[in-house]
Design a protein around this motif. Structure first.
Motif, mmCIF file in Angstrom:
data_model
loop_
_atom_site.group_PDB
_atom_site.id
_atom_site.type_symbol
_atom_site.label_atom_id
_atom_site.label_comp_id
_atom_site.label_asym_id
_atom_site.label_seq_id
_atom_site.Cartn_x
_atom_site.Cartn_y
_atom_site.Cartn_z
ATOM 1 N N SER A 94 -1.361 -8.111 3.805
ATOM 2 C CA SER A 94 0.008 -8.557 4.079
ATOM 3 C C SER A 94 1.017 -7.957 3.123
ATOM 4 C CB SER A 94 0.075 -10.085 4.034
ATOM 5 O OG SER A 94 -0.726 -10.646 5.057
ATOM 6 N N THR A 95 0.602 -7.702 1.880
ATOM 7 C CA THR A 95 1.536 -7.176 0.885
ATOM 8 C C THR A 95 1.941 -5.733 1.152
ATOM 9 O OG1 THR A 95 -0.350 -6.601 -0.519
ATOM 10 C CG2 THR A 95 0.729 -8.724 -0.921
ATOM 11 N N SER A 96 1.200 -5.036 1.991
ATOM 12 C CA SER A 96 1.505 -3.623 2.245
ATOM 13 C C SER A 96 1.557 -3.287 3.731
ATOM 14 C CB SER A 96 0.462 -2.731 1.554
ATOM 15 O OG SER A 96 -0.849 -3.075 1.961
ATOM 16 N N ASP A 110 0.200 3.728 8.874
ATOM 17 C CA ASP A 110 -0.078 4.212 7.520
ATOM 18 C C ASP A 110 -1.589 4.307 7.374
ATOM 19 O OD1 ASP A 110 -0.445 4.676 4.799
ATOM 20 O OD2 ASP A 110 1.264 3.450 4.216
ATOM 21 N N TRP A 111 -2.110 5.537 7.512
ATOM 22 C CA TRP A 111 -3.561 5.726 7.474
ATOM 23 C C TRP A 111 -4.143 5.429 6.102
ATOM 24 C CZ3 TRP A 111 -5.824 5.697 11.881
ATOM 25 C CH2 TRP A 111 -5.231 6.260 13.006
ATOM 26 N N SER A 112 -3.354 5.476 5.063
ATOM 27 C CA SER A 112 -3.872 5.226 3.720
ATOM 28 C C SER A 112 -4.006 3.739 3.413
ATOM 29 C CB SER A 112 -2.958 5.879 2.676
ATOM 30 O OG SER A 112 -1.731 5.191 2.558
ATOM 31 N N LEU A 113 -3.475 2.859 4.286
ATOM 32 C CA LEU A 113 -3.489 1.427 3.997
ATOM 33 C C LEU A 113 -4.123 0.577 5.097
ATOM 34 C CD1 LEU A 113 0.091 1.042 2.467
ATOM 35 C CD2 LEU A 113 -2.078 0.842 1.246
ATOM 36 N N VAL A 114 -4.250 1.091 6.317
ATOM 37 C CA VAL A 114 -4.786 0.281 7.403
ATOM 38 C C VAL A 114 -6.221 -0.125 7.086
ATOM 39 C CG1 VAL A 114 -5.538 2.301 8.748
ATOM 40 C CG2 VAL A 114 -5.049 0.125 9.904
ATOM 41 N N ASP A 115 -6.526 -1.396 7.278
ATOM 42 C CA ASP A 115 -7.862 -1.902 6.968
ATOM 43 C C ASP A 115 -8.779 -1.799 8.180
ATOM 44 O OD1 ASP A 115 -9.879 -3.990 5.577
ATOM 45 O OD2 ASP A 115 -8.312 -3.429 4.164
ATOM 46 N N ILE A 116 -8.277 -2.177 9.353
ATOM 47 C CA ILE A 116 -9.032 -2.038 10.598
ATOM 48 C C ILE A 116 -8.120 -1.408 11.643
ATOM 49 C CG2 ILE A 116 -10.186 -3.206 12.509
ATOM 50 C CD1 ILE A 116 -11.180 -5.299 10.699
ATOM 51 N N ALA A 215 -15.234 -4.465 -1.294
ATOM 52 C CA ALA A 215 -16.405 -3.590 -1.201
ATOM 53 C C ALA A 215 -17.176 -3.859 0.083
ATOM 54 C CB ALA A 215 -17.311 -3.785 -2.415
ATOM 55 N N GLN A 216 -17.311 -5.122 0.494
ATOM 56 C CA GLN A 216 -17.999 -5.441 1.739
ATOM 57 C C GLN A 216 -17.240 -4.906 2.948
ATOM 58 O OE1 GLN A 216 -18.179 -9.734 1.131
ATOM 59 N NE2 GLN A 216 -20.417 -9.651 0.960
ATOM 60 N N ARG A 217 -15.916 -4.860 2.834
ATOM 61 C CA ARG A 217 -15.105 -4.339 3.931
ATOM 62 C C ARG A 217 -15.142 -2.813 3.978
ATOM 63 N NH1 ARG A 217 -11.034 -7.620 1.744
ATOM 64 N NH2 ARG A 217 -9.621 -5.814 1.622
ATOM 65 N N GLY A 218 -15.699 -2.180 2.929
ATOM 66 C CA GLY A 218 -15.854 -0.734 2.941
ATOM 67 C C GLY A 218 -14.989 0.010 1.961
ATOM 68 N N HIS A 219 -14.256 -0.695 1.093
ATOM 69 C CA HIS A 219 -13.428 -0.029 0.095
ATOM 70 C C HIS A 219 -14.260 0.288 -1.148
ATOM 71 C CE1 HIS A 219 -9.640 -0.721 2.252
ATOM 72 N NE2 HIS A 219 -10.155 -1.892 2.589
ATOM 73 N N ASP A 220 -14.097 1.494 -1.649
ATOM 74 C CA ASP A 220 -14.880 1.975 -2.784
ATOM 75 C C ASP A 220 -14.307 1.406 -4.087
ATOM 76 O OD1 ASP A 220 -16.229 3.341 -4.745
ATOM 77 O OD2 ASP A 220 -15.635 5.342 -4.071
ATOM 78 N N PRO A 221 -15.035 0.529 -4.775
ATOM 79 C CA PRO A 221 -14.507 -0.056 -6.015
ATOM 80 C C PRO A 221 -14.461 0.921 -7.183
ATOM 81 C CG PRO A 221 -16.751 -0.811 -5.630
ATOM 82 C CD PRO A 221 -16.350 -0.027 -4.414
ATOM 83 N N THR A 222 -15.100 2.090 -7.043
ATOM 84 C CA THR A 222 -15.064 3.079 -8.127
ATOM 85 C C THR A 222 -13.884 4.032 -7.975
ATOM 86 O OG1 THR A 222 -16.452 4.737 -7.021
ATOM 87 C CG2 THR A 222 -17.576 2.968 -8.218
ATOM 88 N N ALA A 223 -13.008 3.757 -7.019
ATOM 89 C CA ALA A 223 -11.795 4.551 -6.813
ATOM 90 C C ALA A 223 -10.600 3.612 -6.879
ATOM 91 C CB ALA A 223 -11.837 5.270 -5.470
ATOM 92 N N VAL A 224 -9.710 3.847 -7.840
ATOM 93 C CA VAL A 224 -8.531 3.003 -8.027
ATOM 94 C C VAL A 224 -7.295 3.822 -7.667
ATOM 95 C CG1 VAL A 224 -7.157 1.676 -9.676
ATOM 96 C CG2 VAL A 224 -9.668 1.684 -9.845
ATOM 97 N N ARG A 225 -6.494 3.285 -6.778
ATOM 98 C CA ARG A 225 -5.293 4.004 -6.345
ATOM 99 C C ARG A 225 -4.249 4.012 -7.459
ATOM 100 N NH1 ARG A 225 -2.723 3.791 -0.278
ATOM 101 N NH2 ARG A 225 -0.974 5.208 -0.633
ATOM 102 N N ILE A 226 -3.641 5.189 -7.674
ATOM 103 C CA ILE A 226 -2.640 5.365 -8.723
ATOM 104 C C ILE A 226 -1.263 5.478 -8.077
ATOM 105 C CG2 ILE A 226 -1.872 6.808 -10.646
ATOM 106 C CD1 ILE A 226 -4.555 5.473 -11.134
ATOM 107 N N PRO A 227 -0.401 4.478 -8.254
ATOM 108 C CA PRO A 227 0.966 4.602 -7.719
ATOM 109 C C PRO A 227 1.654 5.827 -8.306
ATOM 110 C CG PRO A 227 0.500 2.335 -8.366
ATOM 111 C CD PRO A 227 -0.634 3.169 -8.878
ATOM 112 N N HIS A 228 2.411 6.509 -7.495
ATOM 113 C CA HIS A 228 3.020 7.767 -7.917
ATOM 114 C C HIS A 228 3.925 7.614 -9.137
ATOM 115 C CE1 HIS A 228 2.468 9.187 -3.476
ATOM 116 N NE2 HIS A 228 1.336 9.208 -4.155
ATOM 117 N N ASP A 229 4.616 6.494 -9.243
ATOM 118 C CA ASP A 229 5.565 6.302 -10.344
ATOM 119 C C ASP A 229 5.032 5.378 -11.427
ATOM 120 O OD1 ASP A 229 7.490 7.989 -9.172
ATOM 121 O OD2 ASP A 229 8.156 6.367 -7.851
#
Length: 764
Positions: A94-96, A110-116, A215-229
Motif C-alpha cells: 500500500s505504501t508504494s 511499475d514492474w519494480s514494485l508489483v507484488d502479484i 521471503a516466502q512471497r519470493g523477495h530476496d532478503p539478501t538484496a536491499v533496494r537503495i533509494p536514488h537520493d
C-alpha cells in the motif's frame, strides 16, 4: 516452458506454495475468511474494462489484505520498460501502490514494485494459457499460445526489475480464474475454477499470501533496494563522476558504472556469501556487500540460469564505499553431480596462473535460495520417468576485472588479437583438464591490462567441464546440449549427446570471428540481417530434435560460406542458376583481401577436412576475388604482443602448410577423397595450428589497417523471417534481430522450448 508446466488442484497448490497461518487464532480467522465469497455479488463482466474496475473493488475489501492495494494498470506502461507492456491489474504494498490520476484514467504499471501481476481475459477458453487435457498442459491453439507467451513475458519483467526467487500470478478468465507459481525451474498453475461460485478460494489465497513473509512471497532478503537520493545512492553517483589517477584507457570501467545508474531502474545492495579456509578448523563465514545499478548484462527469459552481470562498487564492514570497481555476476546455477561452482573453477585457473581469465575475489551460494519446482514434480507426474526440471541454486560471484564487450574492438587486428588471447587461455585450461564448453560472442571480453595493453579475456566458465587431459572426449554430464546456440559447432547442434571437444570449441571461435567481421568489416554480403539469421539463428527440424541450420553446416562441410543461400525464393522460381557465391572480406575502400579473409579460408579448409571424416558428400565450392591496393593507417601492437610473437616466430614451420591454399573446389574435394586428409583435419583437434595461424597473420602488420572497422551492418530494426527463429522459449532471442546486444543466449538446444508469442509487444 516446454515440459515445465504442471496443473494442480487448488488444495495441492495451496499445500505446496502458500503455507497455512502459523497460529490457531490465525487459522480461525483464515477459516472465517475462506467462507466469504468476495465475488458473489459481482455481475459477469461484459468486457475486460469492467473487470478492471470490479475485481480490484472486491479484492480491496477491508481485512482481506490490510497492507496491500490492488490497482488497475491496463494501459499505461512503465517508463523504464522498452517492451511497453502493462499487466491489467497488480497487487502492491500500500505504501508504494501507483496512484490513479485525477482525470480518472488508470494508474501506471511499475514492474519494480508489483507484488502479484494479475491478468484479465474476457474469454475463459480461447485465451486460457493452459490446456488441462493436452500433453504437458501446453496449448496448441494460437490464441492460447499467445496468452501463455503473454503470461511468461510478464513474469520475465518482474524477475528483470526485481530481485525475486519466485513469483505468484493470477489469471482471471471470464468467470474463471487460475493461480500461478513460477520459479526458474518451472511453472505450476491451478485447475481453472469459477470464482463467482468459489470466490472463497481466491480470498483464502490472497489472505494467506498477504500474511507471508517477504521471503516466502519470493523477495530476496539478501538484496536491499537503495533509494536514488539516499546517502548510499548519492555516494554511488559521486563515485560514478569521480575521475581518479587511473590510466585513461581504464576510464571505461567508471563510465560503465555511471551508465548503470539509470534513475528509471532500481539500485541495489547485494550480499555475497564468502567462506574462508573451507573444510578446515579455521573455516569462517562472512558476507561482502556490493552496490549495483542497472545490470550490465541480463539474460532474457524465466526458466534457466537468469544470469545478470553488474559493474559493482564494494562496501566495507562499516557500509562505506571501498573501491575499486569490480564485476559481480548473479545467476541461478544448475546443481547436478559433476557440475562445479564457477568460482571454484576460476580459483583453480588463477592458482595455475593462467592468463586472460577473470581473477576470483568472492563467490558463494545464497543460503536457502533454490528452486522447488523440481522437488515436487514427481508427485504430480507419477507415470512419467525422469524429471525434466533442473535444480537451480542462487549464486553470486565477484571478479576483479571489468571488461567491455568484444563488439567494441577498434579494428580487425584487435578483434583477432583478442581471440588469440582467449584461445591461449582455453588451451592452458584444457591442458589442466578443464574445457570451457560455451565459447560465444558474449563470453569473450576486452580488458585493459596495465602491463600488456588491451587483451581478450575468456569469461563465463559456468558450463565448463572437468575432463582428464588424456581423455578429452569423455562423456557429457547432462543428457542435453547446453551453450549458446548461435556459436555452437555444427556437430554439437546435430548431436545432443555429443561431448564437447577441442574441435567444437575452436569452431565456436571461428563463428565468433565471423559474427563480428560480418557486422563491422567490409565484404560482399549485401543482406547482413538475413545472413545473421541463416548462419547463426536458423535450424533444421529432423529426427525429433532441432539441428544445425543449413548455412552453418554447409560452410563446415564444403569449406565455403555460400552467399547464394541468401537469394530469394522468387529468384529460384525464375530459374536463375544457383552458382556458389563465396563470402569475401575486403580492406576498406578496396577489393583487396582482408587478413581475416585469409584466416577464414584456412580455418574453413581445415574444418572441411575435419567434417569430411563423417563420410558425407561434400558440396561444390568456388573461389573468386581480386587484389587491389591496401588502405593506409596501421594498427598499434599491444604491449603483450611481442612476448607472444617471440614464441611463434622461432620457426616458420609453425605456419600452417595450407595457409595460402584456396578454399576447396570440386577438384580439390575429389583429391581429398583419394588422398589422406588427416593433416588438415588434425589441425582443428588441438590449439597449436589455429594459434600459429592467427599469430602468423598478426605479425604481418603491413596487411592490417587501424581503421577497417565500419558502422554496424546489423539491421537496427531487426530482420524478419517467415520462419520462426531458432527453437526457443522466452529465453531465446535472435542475433539477426539485434535484441540480444552482443551475445546469444545460453539454452538447451533441443526441442524443449517453444517460441514465445505474447499478445502484446514483448520486445522493443
Amino acid at each position: 516452458m516446454h515440459k515445465k508446466i504442471t496443473i494442480l488442484s487448488f488444495d495441492d497448490f495451496m499445500k505446496e506454495f502458500v503455507p497455512s497461518p502459523p497460529t490457531r487464532q490465525s487459522l480461525r480467522i483464515a477459516k472465517k475468511s475462506s467462507c466469504i465469497n468476495i465475488f458473489s455479488e459481482m455481475d459477469t463482466a461484459k468486457n475486460e474494462e469492467e473487470m478492471y474496475n470490479s475485481i480490484p473493488d472486491a479484492l480491496n475489501k477491508p481485512g482481506l489484505c490490510p497492507d496491500f492495494t490492488f490497482v488497475a494498470t491496463p494501459g499505461k506502461v512503465d517508463k523504464a520498460d522498452p517492451t511497453r507492456q502493462s499487466v491489467d491489474l497488480g497487487m502492491y504494498p500500500s505504501t508504494s501502490a501507483p496512484k490513479r490520476p485525477s482525470d480518472g484514467s488508470h494508474a501506471r504499471i511499475d514492474w519494480s514494485l508489483v507484488d502479484i501481476p494479475i491478468e484479465c481475459k474476457n474469454h475463459p477458453t480461447e485465451e486460457d494459457p493452459f490446456d488441462d487435457d493436452a500433453p504437458n498442459s501446453e496449448p496448441t491453439a494460437e490464441s492460447r499460445k499467445a496468452a501463455l507467451g503473454q503470461i511468461l513475458s510478464y513474469a520475465e519483467l518482474v524477475f528483470k526489475y526485481q530481485q525475486r526467487t519466485r513469483l505468484f500470478m493470477v489469471d482471471f478468465l471470464g468467470d474463471f480464474v487460475r493461480l500461478i507459481h513460477v520459479d526458474h525451474g518451472g511453472l505450476y498453475a491451478t485447475q481453472k475454477f469459477n470464482y463467482k461460485e468459489e470466490g472463497e478460494k481466491v480470498a483464502e489465497f490472497f489472505w494467506r499470501y498477504s500474511r507471508m513473509t517477504p521471503a516466502q512471497r519470493g523477495h530476496d532478503p539478501t538484496a536491499v533496494r537503495i533509494p536514488h537520493d539516499s546517502p548510499l545512492g548519492l555516494e554511488m553517483q559521486r563515485m560514478a563522476k569521480m575521475r581518479g589517477n587511473d590510466i585513461k584507457e581504464r576510464d571505461y570501467v567508471r563510465a560503465a558504472f555511471e551508465k548503470s545508474l539509470d534513475r528509471k531502474w532500481p539500485w541495489w545492495c547485494l550480499n555475497v556469501p564468502v567462506v574462508e579456509d573451507e573444510g578446515t578448523q579455521k573455516e569462517k563465514h562472512f558476507t561482502r556487500k556490493f552496490l549495483v545499478g542497472k545490470p550490465h548484462f541480463q539474460a532474457p527469459g524465466v526458466a534457466g540460469r537468469a544470469t545478470r552481470g553488474y559493474v559493482a562498487l564494494p562496501l566495507n564492514a562499516s557500509n562505506q564505499v571501498k573501491g575499486p570497481f569490480v564485476y559481480l555476476k548473479d545467476a541461478w546455477r544448475v546443481v547436478r553431480e559433476g557440475i562445479e561452482q564457477e568460482g571454484s573453477i576460476l580459483a583453480e585457473l588463477n592458482q595455475l596462473k593462467i592468463e586472460n581469465v577473470p581473477t576470483l575475489l568472492y563467490h558463494g551460494d545464497i543460503p536457502g535460495q533454490a528452486t522447488i519446482s523440481q522437488d515436487i514434480w514427481a508427485t504430480y507426474h507419477p507415470n512419467d520417468k525422469g524429471c525434466p526440471l533442473k535444480l537451480h541454486q542462487h549464486y553470486r560471484l565477484v571478479v576483479k576485472e571489468v571488461g567491455k564487450p568484444l563488439e567494441q574492438f577498434r579494428n580487425g587486428f584487435e578483434l583477432v588479437w583478442a581471440l588469440f588471447c582467449c584461445i591461449e587461455a582455453h588451451q592452458a585450461a584444457h591442458e589442466h583438464g578443464i574445457i570451457h564448453r560455451d565459447i560465444s560472442a558474449g563470453n569473450i571480453l576486452l580488458w585493459y591490462d596495465p602491463k600488456n595493453g588491451w587483451v581478450g579475456m575468456l569469461n563465463d566458465w559456468e558450463l565448463s567441464k572437468r575432463v582428464p587431459a588424456s581423455d578429452v572426449a569423455s562423456g557429457g554430464r547432462q543428457p542435453d546440449r547446453t551453450g549458446t546456440w548461435q556459436f555452437m559447432s555444427a556437430h554439437a547442434l546435430n548431436d545432443r549427446f555429443r561431448p564437447i571437444v577441442v574441435a567444437d570449441e575452436l569452431e565456436a571461435f571461428l563463428h565468433v570471428l565471423l559474427y563480428y567481421a560480418i557486422r563491422f568489416l567490409s565484404h560482399n554480403c549485401t543482406a547482413v540481417g538475413q545472413f545473421l539469421h541463416l548462419y547463426f539463428d536458423d535450424y533444421t527440424d529432423g529426427n525429433g530434435q532441432f539441428n544445425c541450420g543449413q548455412m552453418k553446416y554447409g560452410a563446415m562441410r564444403t569449406g565455403v560460406i555460400d552467399l547464394a543461400l541468401l537469394r530469394s525464393k522468387s529468384e529460384e522460381d525464375k530459374g536463375k542458376k544457383s552458382a556458389v557465391e563465396p563470402l569475401r572480406f575486403y580492406k576498406p575502400g578496396s577489393t583487396a583481401k582482408h587478413p581475416i579473409q585469409t584466416i577464414l579460408e584456412a580455418l574453413l579448409l581445415w574444418f572441411n577436412a575435419y567434417y569430411a571424416l563423417d563420410n558425407a558428400q561434400a558440396e561444390e565450392a568456388d573461389d573468386s576475388g581480386s587484389p587491389s591496393p591496401q588502405d593506409s593507417g596501421l594498427p598499434e601492437f599491444p604491449k603483450g604482443f611481442f612476448a607472444k610473437e617471440k614464441i611463434y616466430a622461432k620457426s616458420d614451420s609453425a605456419k600452417p602448410a595450407s595457409l595460402n591454399a584456396p578454399p576447396p573446389t570440386t577438384a580439390t574435394v575429389r583429391v581429398q577423397k583419394a588422398t589422406p586428409i588427416d593433416s588438415d583435419a588434425d589441425k582443428v583437434q588441438t590449439h597449436a595450428a589455429m594459434l600459429s595461424l592467427l599469430m602468423h597473420e598478426l605479425r604481418q602488420r603491413e596487411n592490417w589497417s587501424a581503421n577497417d572497422k565500419g558502422p554496424d551492418k546489423r539491421p537496427k530494426k531487426g530482420y524478419k523471417h517467415p520462419k520462426d527463429p531458432i527453437p526457443a522459449s522466452s529465453t531465446q532471442l535472435s542475433l539477426a534481430s539485434g535484441t540480444t546486444g552482443t551475445t546469444g543466449t545460453k539454452r538447451k538446444a533441443d526441442r524443449d522450448e517453444n517460441p514465445r508469442t505474447p499478445k502484446k509487444q514483448s520486445k522493443a
